[in-house]
Design an enzyme around this catalytic site. Structure first.
Site, PDB file in Angstrom:
ATOM      1  N   HIS A   1       4.828   4.330   5.341  1.00  8.58           N
ATOM      2  CA  HIS A   1       3.570   4.672   6.010  1.00  8.58           C
ATOM      3  C   HIS A   1       2.512   3.576   5.852  1.00  8.58           C
ATOM      4  O   HIS A   1       1.487   3.604   6.527  1.00  8.58           O
ATOM      5  CB  HIS A   1       3.050   6.042   5.538  1.00  8.58           C
ATOM      6  CG  HIS A   1       2.406   6.054   4.190  1.00  8.58           C
ATOM      7  ND1 HIS A   1       3.064   6.482   3.046  1.00  8.58           N
ATOM      8  CD2 HIS A   1       1.165   5.726   3.785  1.00  8.58           C
ATOM      9  CE1 HIS A   1       2.252   6.404   2.015  1.00  8.58           C
ATOM     10  NE2 HIS A   1       1.080   5.945   2.428  1.00  8.58           N
TER      11      HIS A   1
ATOM     12  N   ASP B   1      10.226   7.094   2.826  1.00  7.66           N
ATOM     13  CA  ASP B   1       8.910   6.435   2.792  1.00  7.66           C
ATOM     14  C   ASP B   1       8.896   5.142   1.989  1.00  7.66           C
ATOM     15  O   ASP B   1       8.045   4.945   1.129  1.00  7.66           O
ATOM     16  CB  ASP B   1       7.848   7.404   2.262  1.00  7.66           C
ATOM     17  CG  ASP B   1       6.435   6.956   2.629  1.00  7.66           C
ATOM     18  OD1 ASP B   1       6.300   6.082   3.501  1.00  7.66           O
ATOM     19  OD2 ASP B   1       5.472   7.480   2.032  1.00  7.66           O
TER      20      ASP B   1
ATOM     21  N   SER C   1      -0.846   3.842  -2.466  1.00  4.92           N
ATOM     22  CA  SER C   1       0.484   4.010  -1.873  1.00  4.92           C
ATOM     23  C   SER C   1       1.258   2.699  -1.916  1.00  4.92           C
ATOM     24  O   SER C   1       0.753   1.652  -1.521  1.00  4.92           O
ATOM     25  CB  SER C   1       0.356   4.472  -0.423  1.00  4.92           C
ATOM     26  OG  SER C   1      -0.145   5.774  -0.343  1.00  4.92           O
TER      27      SER C   1
END
Length: 335
Positions: free
Chosen positions: A162, A208, A277
């Protein structure tokens, strides 16, 4: 609403990682309608935000104005959202404090390990952590969005899908290394490194993760983090080296208990923020055990779907290792 010292302290802990630089702090002060000449800022972001919020709390509506401005720039920050809704996040509390007058059997008392496992580590633990931190970088996208990432072998950068969903976004992004400060609070000279998805790019939306080549000699300069199958279980402790809020590189290793492991996911209480992230999640021996990717009210993949827990979550590093190996065997590049 009125803000007591406890609420202001919680807000300080939210805002300091988001706005660690004095220039950013002064901009928010001015935009909130406060007089910056009346606020003594410090090299420490925590101290500066303590001054800012204490000053703002004495002026009606100014704390709310700061929260509103921060939310406009960080609309997905759950901690800010809760603060804006007058629901500041509650701290994790330890056992109740009581007045201790000393042991009755002081002569027979010996030091003890408190808890199920020893928290003692060698002094080299800190040096090894700093060595690992060299390989962690900030990812800055063309859109201005940010994430975190780390170098592994073959000059390959690992982050989340992402963060870098495709070769096109990777080609227009840069990795920023050494975005941090010295012991004296002085900025280290950061270095921007181009990503090379035409040379190699692979990703998994399901798990991810994304991997992309970077300019040559990155490993020679910043090292690499080895990827090995993880051994992690509930109750273990995990540390995260990250760029929270796109700010300076930071480590999180307090209140860092693993709460759940299963179905290629690891959930833990270690602190992160938007911008974290893609950070490496380490065990107590500084082995990478997961790739951080999410946080908030999470469900355990194999648990009761009606139950959610306020936790952070990473992808078990085994999923990244397996997917990366398949991509390399397939000779995947730029796809």
């Amino acid at each position: 609403m009125g803000y007591d010292q406890s609420s202001l302290t919680k807000l300080r802990k939210i805002l300091a990682p988001l706005y660690p630089r004095e220039a950013e702090q002064r901009r928010l002060i001015r935009d909130a309608g406060l007089d910056e000449t009346l606020i003594a800022l410090d090299r420490s972001a925590a101290n500066s935000w303590s001054e800012i919020l204490n000053h703002a709390s004495r002026r009606p509506g100014k704390v709310e104005a700061i929260i509103k401005l921060a939310l406009e720039e960080h609309p997905e920050n759950e901690l800010l959202l809760r603060a804006g809704e007058d629901r500041p996040p509650e701290p994790l509390l330890g056992d109740a404090i009581f007045a201790w007058a000393g042991p009755r059997n002081a002569g027979a008392l010996h030091e003890k390990i408190i808890g199920e496992a020893s928290a003692l580590v060698p002094t080299s633990y800190l040096a090894l952590g700093l060595k690992c931190a060299r390989a962690v970088a900030k990812v800055r996208l063309a859109s201005g969005n940010v994430g975190s990432a780390f170098l592994t072998g073959e000059n390959t950068l690992i982050t989340n899908h992402h963060v870098l969903p495709d070769p096109s976004s990777a080609a227009r992004a840069v990795a920023v290394f050494d975005f941090e400060q010295t012991l004296e609070g002085v900025d280290v000279k950061a270095t921007e490194v181009r990503l090379l998805p035409d040379r190699f790019f692979a990703a998994s939306e399901e798990d991810d993760w994304a991997a992309v080549s970077v300019e040559e000699h990155a490993n020679d300069r910043w090292g690499k983090l080895a990827l090995r199958p993880a051994s992690v279980k509930a109750g273990d402790r995990v540390n995260i080296i990250q760029h929270p809020g796109g700010g300076y590189k930071q480590m999180s290793f307090f209140a860092n208990t693993v709460a759940f492991v299963g179905q290629r996911r690891v959930q833990y209480l270690t602190d992160t923020l938007p911008g974290s992230s893609g950070s490496p999640v380490f065990d107590r021996s500084w082995n990478v055990v997961a790739l951080h990717h999410a946080g908030g009210w999470l469900r355990e993949p194999s648990g009761d779907p009606k139950h959610a827990y306020l936790r952070n979550e990473g992808i078990l590093i085994d999923a990244v290792i397996d997917g990366l190996a398949r991509a390399r065997r397939a000779g995947r590049g730029g796809a």
